[in-house]
Design a protein around this motif. Structure first.
Motif, PDB file in Angstrom:
ATOM      1  N   THR A 118       0.837  -1.193   0.000  1.00  0.00           N
ATOM      2  CA  THR A 118       0.000   0.000   0.000  1.00  0.00           C
ATOM      3  C   THR A 118       0.872   1.242   0.000  1.00  0.00           C
ATOM      4  O   THR A 118       1.921   1.283   0.641  1.00  0.00           O
ATOM      5  N   ARG A 119       0.429   2.265  -0.741  1.00  0.00           N
ATOM      6  CA  ARG A 119       1.149   3.542  -0.768  1.00  0.00           C
ATOM      7  C   ARG A 119       0.682   4.462   0.356  1.00  0.00           C
ATOM      8  O   ARG A 119       1.229   5.549   0.523  1.00  0.00           O
ATOM      9  N   THR A 120      -0.336   4.035   1.103  1.00  0.00           N
ATOM     10  CA  THR A 120      -0.832   4.818   2.236  1.00  0.00           C
ATOM     11  C   THR A 120      -0.049   4.439   3.488  1.00  0.00           C
ATOM     12  O   THR A 120       0.069   3.254   3.802  1.00  0.00           O
TER      13      THR A 120
ATOM     14  N   PRO B 171       1.287   3.905  13.381  1.00  0.00           N
ATOM     15  CA  PRO B 171       2.142   3.020  14.185  1.00  0.00           C
ATOM     16  C   PRO B 171       1.396   2.347  15.339  1.00  0.00           C
ATOM     17  O   PRO B 171       1.635   1.171  15.628  1.00  0.00           O
ATOM     18  N   ARG B 172       0.483   3.072  15.976  1.00  0.00           N
ATOM     19  CA  ARG B 172      -0.215   2.480  17.113  1.00  0.00           C
ATOM     20  C   ARG B 172      -1.150   1.371  16.673  1.00  0.00           C
ATOM     21  O   ARG B 172      -1.226   0.300  17.287  1.00  0.00           O
ATOM     22  N   ARG B 173      -1.843   1.566  15.541  1.00  0.00           N
ATOM     23  CA  ARG B 173      -2.764   0.531  15.063  1.00  0.00           C
ATOM     24  C   ARG B 173      -2.008  -0.671  14.529  1.00  0.00           C
ATOM     25  O   ARG B 173      -2.462  -1.814  14.673  1.00  0.00           O
ATOM     26  N   LEU B 174      -0.841  -0.433  13.912  1.00  0.00           N
ATOM     27  CA  LEU B 174      -0.047  -1.575  13.459  1.00  0.00           C
ATOM     28  C   LEU B 174       0.414  -2.397  14.654  1.00  0.00           C
ATOM     29  O   LEU B 174       0.384  -3.638  14.613  1.00  0.00           O
TER      30      LEU B 174
ATOM     31  N   GLU C 276      -7.565  -6.314   8.275  1.00  0.00           N
ATOM     32  CA  GLU C 276      -6.978  -5.751   9.493  1.00  0.00           C
ATOM     33  C   GLU C 276      -5.827  -4.812   9.162  1.00  0.00           C
ATOM     34  O   GLU C 276      -5.682  -3.751   9.777  1.00  0.00           O
ATOM     35  N   LEU C 277      -5.002  -5.199   8.191  1.00  0.00           N
ATOM     36  CA  LEU C 277      -3.894  -4.325   7.800  1.00  0.00           C
ATOM     37  C   LEU C 277      -4.399  -3.071   7.102  1.00  0.00           C
ATOM     38  O   LEU C 277      -3.835  -1.986   7.280  1.00  0.00           O
ATOM     39  N   ALA C 278      -5.465  -3.207   6.324  1.00  0.00           N
ATOM     40  CA  ALA C 278      -6.057  -2.023   5.688  1.00  0.00           C
ATOM     41  C   ALA C 278      -6.561  -1.058   6.753  1.00  0.00           C
ATOM     42  O   ALA C 278      -6.503   0.173   6.573  1.00  0.00           O
ATOM     43  N   GLY C 279      -7.024  -1.607   7.883  1.00  0.00           N
ATOM     44  CA  GLY C 279      -7.483  -0.764   8.979  1.00  0.00           C
ATOM     45  C   GLY C 279      -6.360  -0.020   9.670  1.00  0.00           C
ATOM     46  O   GLY C 279      -6.608   0.910  10.455  1.00  0.00           O
ATOM     47  N   CYS C 280      -5.118  -0.404   9.399  1.00  0.00           N
ATOM     48  CA  CYS C 280      -3.962   0.294   9.969  1.00  0.00           C
ATOM     49  C   CYS C 280      -3.564   1.514   9.140  1.00  0.00           C
ATOM     50  O   CYS C 280      -2.731   2.318   9.585  1.00  0.00           O
ATOM     51  N   GLU C 281      -4.132   1.656   7.938  1.00  0.00           N
ATOM     52  CA  GLU C 281      -3.766   2.769   7.071  1.00  0.00           C
ATOM     53  C   GLU C 281      -4.301   4.079   7.636  1.00  0.00           C
ATOM     54  O   GLU C 281      -5.384   4.130   8.234  1.00  0.00           O
ATOM     55  N   LEU C 282      -3.526   5.138   7.439  1.00  0.00           N
ATOM     56  CA  LEU C 282      -3.945   6.463   7.887  1.00  0.00           C
ATOM     57  C   LEU C 282      -5.140   6.935   7.075  1.00  0.00           C
ATOM     58  O   LEU C 282      -5.190   6.750   5.857  1.00  0.00           O
ATOM     59  N   GLY C 283      -6.083   7.582   7.773  1.00  0.00           N
ATOM     60  CA  GLY C 283      -7.324   7.997   7.110  1.00  0.00           C
ATOM     61  C   GLY C 283      -7.384   9.458   6.751  1.00  0.00           C
ATOM     62  O   GLY C 283      -8.473   9.999   6.580  1.00  0.00           O
ATOM     63  N   GLY C 284      -6.253  10.131   6.668  1.00  0.00           N
ATOM     64  CA  GLY C 284      -6.249  11.544   6.305  1.00  0.00           C
ATOM     65  C   GLY C 284      -5.669  12.403   7.416  1.00  0.00           C
ATOM     66  O   GLY C 284      -5.234  11.906   8.462  1.00  0.00           O
TER      67      GLY C 284
END
Length: 361
Positions: free
Chosen positions: A244-246, A250-253, A323-331
């Motif tokens: 992913t380019r997003t 760190p906390r969610r990972l 779950e990993l997609a949920g670790c991506e920053l949302g803006g």
């Protein structure tokens, strides 16, 4: 991987009671090396498939196996000394396997590897081999079996071809119940894919995946893998690749890593934490319970992205991907605070770190 990480050689501890098939498994790994330079540490050469039997049992002796691999007869009390020999740059080894038979308790060997001050090694996991046909009897004779399984990062239920499907399922279930988060895979004749344990090195000029001389010499044409335990070991585990380019939070990972599911054996790759550390990307190495991050400056001109490979048995790839997609920053509103990297930095080895226990994550 990073220069720092590439210089570190994974050290895998191979354990199992007499007759479980760990030496057979080790010989299979050596025959399947295909350009991967393997260092082996045993207390006796006798059962290793080599010609240099004149030095069998001589502690401190090292012999070449002729395929780029080295075998060293060692005394566990001097483990660090032999690691120093095998990790010399001139040896150019890619992985080191320590066969625990007769050397020491697997727990003690793991502790010694983790406590080693040798900066050229990294813990590669504890692999416990059990005999599917003899497991109930072995467990009765050796009460320490459950303790060993509970320490393992990967359990190989070997000799799966010697029992019926119902008995095999029962053994697998009993092992998994004791082994907790460890991955459990089945095998016949010790045949597991080396990719489960370490990254394969394909020799220059050879196409990845093509049959090698080793395949032709040692392949079993009568084993079509129909029982799911023999000729096609890749069917016993799954590999998930995520890119992913997003940037990741760190906390969610870390929350994902703290709760990674049973059977997820290895995680490797690079992580982009975005503005939480704009200077560095983080190489990640996880095996079983062990976790370590390696920060390094982003290579000039390289696109910033997270690239991860997850390897395990019985894992839910779709769930892990979500779950990993949920670790991506949302803006911008999801920007990490100034303390967000603390969890990650706990798993970055410090230069003055003298020893380490398995990093639970």
């Amino acid at each position: 991987m990073s220069t720092q990480q590439a210089q570190q050689i994974p050290v895998v501890v191979l354990s199992g009671f007499l007759g479980s098939g760990k030496t057979t498994l080790l010989n299979h790994l050596l025959r399947s090396a295909r350009g991967t330079r393997i260092g082996v540490m045993v207390n006796d050469f006798g059962d290793i498939g080599i010609d240099a039997m004149t030095v069998a049992g001589q502690v401190g002796s090292t012999v070449s196996l002729g395929n780029g691999c080295l075998c060293c007869a060692v005394d566990a009390s001097e483990l660090d000394e032999y690691l120093e020999v095998l990790t010399r740059p001139s040896a150019r080894l890619d992985v080191i396997v320590i066969e625990a038979s007769g050397l020491a308790e697997p727990e003690e060997l793991v502790r010694m590897v983790l406590a080693s001050e040798n900066e050229r090694i990294v813990y590669g996991g504890l692999v416990q081999v059990v005999d599917a046909a003899e497991f109930p009897a072995t467990r009765e004779r050796h009460p320490e079996t459950d303790r060993h399984l509970a320490l393992a990062d990967l359990v190989v239920v070997n000799k799966a071809d010697r029992v019926g499907e119902r008995e095999l399922d029962a053994v697998h279930g009993a092992v998994a119940a004791v082994a907790g988060r460890a991955a459990v895979i089945r095998a016949a004749h010790g045949r597991i894919d080396p990719e489960v344990l370490f990254d394969r090195v394909v020799p220059e000029g050879e196409i990845d995946g093509q049959m090698s001389i080793e395949d032709l010499l040692y392949g079993d044409p009568e084993d079509d893998g129909a029982d799911g335990a023999g000729g096609h070991p890749h069917a016993q585990y799954e590999t998930l690749s995520v890119a992913t380019r997003t940037a990741l939070h760190p906390r969610r990972l870390m929350e994902f890593l703290d709760s990674r599911p049973q059977g997820l054996y290895r995680i490797k790759g690079f992580v982009d934490f975005g503005d939480a550390d704009p200077v560095n990307r983080y190489a990640v190495h996880a095996v079983g319970r062990f976790l370590r991050f390696y920060p390094e400056p982003w290579p000039a001109g390289e696109e910033r992205q997270t690239q991860l490979v997850l390897i395990g048995a019985g894992i839910d790839a779709d769930s892990l991907r979500k779950e990993l997609a949920g670790c991506e920053l949302g803006g911008p509103q999801d920007a990490p605070d100034e303390h967000a990297m603390w969890g990650v930095l706990r798993y970055v080895r410090q230069p003055d770190e003298e020893s380490a226990e398995p990093s639970e994550a």
